[in-house]
Write an enzyme that holds these catalytic residues in place. Structure first.
Site, PDB file in Angstrom:
ATOM      1  CD  GLU A   1       2.548   3.393  -4.966  1.00 26.01           C
ATOM      2  OE1 GLU A   1       3.724   3.786  -5.003  1.00 26.01           O
ATOM      3  OE2 GLU A   1       1.899   3.287  -3.915  1.00 26.01           O
TER       4      GLU A   1
ATOM      5  CB  CYS B   1       9.978   2.847  -9.070  1.00 26.28           C
ATOM      6  SG  CYS B   1       9.485   1.581  -7.894  1.00 26.28           S
TER       7      CYS B   1
END
Ligand code: NAD
Length: 500
Positions: free
Chosen positions: A244, A278
């Site tokens: 991720e 993010c």
């Protein structure tokens, strides 16, 4: 068991975390060295057997106790997040709420998603029962970042635990106290299985040790640069990885979009959490039809924002100094290549002013690389097709957003956006839907947390067949009659031969 002490005989090295707003000490911890990490993983391995044996219902009950504990102590944890990460208390509450929601979903859906089920055995095995089930990997190593120190690791931890694994969690060196708090909360809420969630505190080498400790999988969340190192280390032992990594998410604003709503969402998506998200919006591509009104609406809102460390601040300081340096480099590069800041553009100590950049060329670092600050580039495009082409023009592909009046058009653009997740007429919403998978494409990583895919990510598929009765003619036997192949060919002709 919570914080792992350095093993006997090792140098008692420690490290500290500080409050990004004041510089005050928040916590000091021993660094977990290789021996300490190995010991934690060994304890987790033992604990994992009993945890798996509890079954889905037993685990669901304990995960519920954990989320109950987090919900009751929401403000205590939010205060720690505010002190160690810098984000406003209210944003920390929102983050913890999301994490609690995921714990609830993972616990409630593990049995249905992963439990044994019979599948169609097909023609050749018609006399067999065919069973598919998803078994836990044993111990999962979770390596986390600092920007959402509760929500992000919990996206792996909750799903790995619900799937029947024990977890050893290495929090970011910038937010170790939050990681330790989460593990202590586990011990308090689930006293009969304390070693199922442990924390190893430390810096990069502690993460490397976890990669080498023989875990069933490493769930890594962090930058693509560190992700490469994690993959290289895990390659030594063929340890599977979930990646991720970062993003450079774009928003497309089409001709018929609700401009006021798009501006509101873009400002929140770009500036909340000081842009250290993010899946934050870093670039907007607005069509000529809406560009001027969109820029006006965004700049109006951005001028009203105020960074600070008090409860009323719009967002907090950057969590660490190196992050302000990245933002400064991107601002400088944008300015050097013809871009202009219509609002903000300055870095003052640990705070970055809310910044709107126009006329920044696509080749600039501010458009191509993850900035991770409260900045937004807005670029004029002829139409949504050009917007999509530019949105898809970076190596990263995590999330994104489309604002369009036509639902059909919005969905079409969302499907063609090169990202793992897209929200139409909002930002970031996909992350709040526990049933939806979360993850990226390209340098944003691979594998998925959240949802059914997130549960399966922490398992291995197991296939079992059980013969229910023997057939008169066994095809997979050296004793089969010579004519069996002819009979089989005739059956195949009848079943499949009519398709042309
Ligand atoms: P980072 O890559 O610097 O560090 C992440 C973690 O890796 C930390 O715990 C760190 O100690 C550890 N680490 C460092 N070197 C290591 C090594 N050699 N081996 C093993 N572990 C090592 O990332 P960060 O600065 O903490 O986090 C910010 C990044 O995370 C941004 O790029 C952001 O976009 C990304 N992020 C992604 C998601 C997502 O879900 N895709 C969520 C949040 C943050």
């Amino acid at each position: 068991m919570t914080l792992v002490e350095p093993s006997v005989g090792s140098a008692a090295e420690t490290f500290r975390s500080t409050n990004p707003a004041s510089g005050a000490l928040v916590a000091e911890f021993p660094v977990a060295d290789e021996a300490a990490v190995t010991a934690a993983v060994e304890r987790a391995r033992t604990a994992a057997h009993a945890w798996a044996d509890l079954g889905f219902d037993g685990r669901r009950q304990r995960l519920a106790a954990y989320r109950g504990y987090l919900a009751r102590r929401m403000h205590e944890l939010a205060d720690l997040v505010h002190r160690e990460n810098g984000k406003p208390h209210a944003d920390a509450v929102l983050e913890i709420t999301l994490a609690v929601d995921h714990l609830a979903w993972a616990g409630a859906h593990a049995k249905k998603t992963l439990g044994p089920r019979s599948v169609n055995p097909g023609l050749l095995a018609a006399n067999h029962q065919a069973v598919l089930e998803y078994q836990p990997l044993g111990v999962v190593g979770v390596i986390g970042p600092w920007n959402y120190p509760v929500f992000t690791p919990m996206g792996s931890i909750a799903y790995a635990l619900a799937a029947g694994n024990a977890v050893v969690f290495k929090p970011s060196e910038f937010t170790p106290a939050i990681g330790v708090w989460l593990a202590e909360a586990w011990s308090a809420a689930v006293p009969d299985a304390p070693d199922v969630l442990q924390v190893v505190a430390g810096l990069g080498p502690t993460g490397t040790a976890l990669c080498r400790a023989g875990v069933g999988k490493i769930a890594f969340t962090g930058s693509a640069a560190t992700g490469r190192k994690v993959m290289a280390t895990c390659a030594e032992t063929l340890t599977p990885v979930l990646m991720e990594c970062g993003g450079k998410d774009a928003m497309i604003v089409d001709d018929d979009a609700d401009v006021a709503a798009a501006a509101d969402a873009a400002v929140w998506g770009a500036m909340s959490n000081a842009g250290q998200t993010c899946i934050g919006i870093e670039r907007v591509y607005a069509t000529t039809a809406v560009y001027d009104s969109f820029v006006a609406a965004v700049t109006d809102q951005v001028r009203a924002l105020r960074p600070g460390s008090d409860d009323d601040a719009s967002y907090g300081p950057m969590t660490m100094r190196s992050q302000t340096e990245v933002v400064q480099r991107h601002l400088d590069d944008a300015a050097a290549t013809g871009g202009r800041a219509v609002v903000g553009g300055s870095v003052d100590g640990g705070y970055v002013a809310p910044t709107v950049l126009l006329d920044v060329p696509e080749s600039s670092a501010a458009v191509q690389e993850e900035t991770f600050g409260p900045t937004l580039t807005i670029t004029r495009v002829a139409d949504a097709e050009q917007a999509l082409e530019l949105a898809n023009g970076t190596s990263l592909g995590l999330g994104g957003s489309v604002f369009a009046g036509s639902a059909r058009r919005g969905m079409d653009l969302a499907r063609r956006m090169r990202s793992g997740m897209t929200s139409v007429n909002s930002v970031i919403t996909f992350a709040s839907v526990p049933a939806l998978p979360f993850g990226g494409v390209g340098e944003s990583g691979f594998g998925r947390i959240h949802g059914e895919d997130g549960l399966r990510e922490f398992t291995r598929a197991k296939a079992i067949t059980r013969q229910r009765f023997p057939l008169p003619v066994a095809l997979m036997s050296f004793g089969r009659p010579a004519k069996a192949a002819d009979a089989l060919a005739r059956v195949m002709g009848l079943v499949h031969g009519r398709h042309r």
